[in-house]
Design an enzyme around this catalytic site. Sequence first.
Site, short mmCIF file in Angstrom:
data_model
loop_
_atom_site.label_atom_id
_atom_site.label_comp_id
_atom_site.label_asym_id
_atom_site.label_seq_id
_atom_site.Cartn_x
_atom_site.Cartn_y
_atom_site.Cartn_z
CG HIS A 29 -43.09 3.58 -5.94
ND1 HIS A 29 -43.05 2.67 -6.87
CD2 HIS A 29 -41.93 4.62 -6.09
CE1 HIS A 29 -41.93 2.63 -7.44
NE2 HIS A 29 -41.08 3.80 -7.07
CD GLU A 56 -41.99 8.35 -6.70
OE1 GLU A 56 -42.66 7.68 -7.28
OE2 GLU A 56 -40.60 8.45 -6.89
CG ASP A 58 -40.36 9.02 -10.72
OD1 ASP A 58 -39.68 9.21 -9.89
OD2 ASP A 58 -41.05 7.61 -10.75
CG HIS A 71 -39.47 5.28 -12.99
ND1 HIS A 71 -38.63 4.61 -13.56
CD2 HIS A 71 -39.51 5.48 -11.82
CE1 HIS A 71 -37.70 4.32 -12.42
NE2 HIS A 71 -38.12 4.75 -11.40
CD GLU A 162 -36.77 9.90 -8.50
OE1 GLU A 162 -37.24 9.19 -7.91
OE2 GLU A 162 -35.32 9.62 -8.87
CA CA Z 1 -39.10 7.80 -7.87
#
Ligand code: CA
Length: 336
Positions: A29, A56, A58, A71, A162
Amino acid sequence: MQRFAMLYVLLAFWNTTMTHAGTPIVIAHRGGSGYLPEHSLEAKALAYGQGADFIEQDVVLSKDGIPIVLHDIHVDTVTDVATVFPQRKREDGRYYVIDFTLAELKQLHLNERINLKTGKRVFPHRFPAGKSSFRIPTLAEEIELIQGLNASTGKSVGIYPEIKQPAWHKQQGQDITPIVLQILKTYGYTDANHNIYLQCFDPTETRRIREELGCELKLVQLIGSNSWNDAGVDYDLMRTAEGIKSISEYADGIGPWMPHIVTGRDGDGQPIITDLVKNAHAAGLVVHPYTFRKDELPEYAKSFDDAMTIFCEDAKIDGLFTDFPDLAVGFLKTEQ
Ligand code: CA
């Protein structure tokens, strides 16, 4: 009777293997963000070395339309933007990524996350403030890091981008998703067999990615909480059996919040598990909850391993987002 008993055991085994296929995957994360500033390339390299299955990203856009890995749509909680560009805040006092070109964003230093209201670090025992030097990466730079490590190690670690706040990006005149999909395509991520999950909180956008933009990648519908007041999204409805069925029309998995799966312990000390994982599996969806943190454990979990046991063995999740990939990988290795 004995034959029936044997059949029952076989069916039970079949059911278990069908609904819980293999070891859960570990998704780093924001990288190994428990140890280094979130979304720095250093945090990603650490997560890679710690054995994460996926890392991950973002993704938000700069003023010049370049996908960067950060993020928030704001840049002030994790950088020194207020010192470097003091005149560039909006009327609400916030600094927005989309108001800065990539060249400007590259001048900023990444730091551990600050709570703007208190001015204090969100996780006070993590990487010290103001030490060393970390910069904001572009999505392309980060993919090249992970693919480069795959080439040099022979491993096959995936990416888990994401799309952040697509509706907000549109209000600012930018359509983020096609830009991100183009970069993913450039780096070879085009179909469901590729080592990538693409995730988004906005269900209209996730459906659009599949149905209008024709994306064939594995998609994960993130599920937030109505208490976060995300405009126009009813997360409570998404978590019903009907909502889950609707998600299965366009996505391959869900990314719920940990409290959506385990709500506490009952009088006998047993974890109380909702129907969410069961309903998702029945609809053919994998379940990857967020976020496992050793410095922010649910009150019912005695330790990181205890939380892992409850979610992986009792609730039967298929993967998890964690700031501490080494702890999750270590737990799953000993459990095998
Ligand atoms: Ca995220």
